[in-house]
Design a protein around this motif. Sequence first.
Motif, short mmCIF file in Angstrom:
data_model
loop_
_atom_site.label_atom_id
_atom_site.label_comp_id
_atom_site.label_asym_id
_atom_site.label_seq_id
_atom_site.Cartn_x
_atom_site.Cartn_y
_atom_site.Cartn_z
N LEU A 192 -2.08 -3.50 4.28
CA LEU A 192 -1.68 -2.19 4.12
C LEU A 192 -1.58 -1.09 5.48
N GLN A 193 -2.80 -1.36 5.96
CA GLN A 193 -3.26 -0.49 7.32
C GLN A 193 -2.37 -0.81 8.52
N GLN A 194 -2.12 -2.20 8.81
CA GLN A 194 -1.23 -2.65 9.79
C GLN A 194 0.35 -2.22 9.35
N LEU A 195 0.73 -2.36 8.42
CA LEU A 195 1.89 -1.90 7.84
C LEU A 195 2.28 -0.26 8.25
N LYS A 196 1.12 0.38 7.80
CA LYS A 196 1.48 1.86 8.16
C LYS A 196 1.35 2.24 9.51
N THR A 197 0.67 1.54 10.49
CA THR A 197 0.49 2.00 11.64
C THR A 197 1.55 1.06 12.74
N HIS A 236 10.60 -1.96 4.76
CA HIS A 236 9.20 -1.70 5.19
C HIS A 236 8.41 -0.92 4.36
N GLU A 237 9.15 0.27 4.11
CA GLU A 237 8.50 1.42 3.05
C GLU A 237 8.39 0.94 1.62
N GLU A 241 0.55 -0.23 -1.93
CA GLU A 241 -0.26 0.73 -2.49
C GLU A 241 -0.53 0.58 -4.10
N GLU A 242 0.70 0.42 -4.75
CA GLU A 242 0.43 0.21 -6.04
C GLU A 242 -0.53 -0.92 -6.56
N THR A 243 -0.51 -2.30 -5.75
CA THR A 243 -1.38 -3.28 -6.18
C THR A 243 -2.66 -2.77 -5.77
N LEU A 244 -2.80 -2.03 -4.70
CA LEU A 244 -4.53 -1.71 -4.50
C LEU A 244 -4.82 -0.59 -5.39
N SER A 245 -4.09 0.30 -5.82
CA SER A 245 -4.38 1.13 -7.07
C SER A 245 -4.83 0.45 -8.20
N ASN A 246 -4.24 -0.61 -8.76
CA ASN A 246 -4.69 -1.32 -9.77
C ASN A 246 -5.43 -2.51 -9.56
N ALA A 247 -6.12 -2.68 -8.45
CA ALA A 247 -7.08 -3.77 -8.03
C ALA A 247 -8.40 -3.36 -8.31
#
Length: 157
Positions: free
Chosen positions: A19-24, A59-60, A67-73
């Motif tokens: 996620l960090q790589q995609l955002k930056t 990409h977005e 982000e949704e996956t991480l929020s439910n992880a």
Amino acid sequence: MADVSYYTKEGLENLKEELQQLKTTGRAKIANAIAEARDKGDLSENAEYDAAKEAQGLHETKIAKLEETLSNARLLDESKLDMSKVLALSIVKIKNVKNGATMSYQLVSESEADLKAGKISVASPIAKGLLGKSVGDKTEIQVPAGKMEFEILEISR
């Protein structure tokens, strides 16, 4: 409501890094591609600009899904898991009753699954058939190739 997924510490860290790589880096590359295409003139007939904008949208979307996956992880505390039954994150050694072949798999979330590394998704037919079973149990599992019978030899973490 979204499904909760359980992850190993390593799997959760990999998701956060992606996620960090995609955002930056990812966003920066797409922004550069859009800027280059914009500099080439008339946007109404610029296929390069349209392609870059479409790539930005995809990409977005990928970022939003991650982000949704991480929020439910949820991170599983392996020290508190019951070792007598097959659960998520269990490493299970099984024997194919028909041909005697033994295999060892770790049951992980769908995004961590990697058959070459011996990690299968808890949503796979084999994992579903093993969940909740104990050492010595035999289970018949419906797989795409037909029914297979497995015996559970060992459960570990």
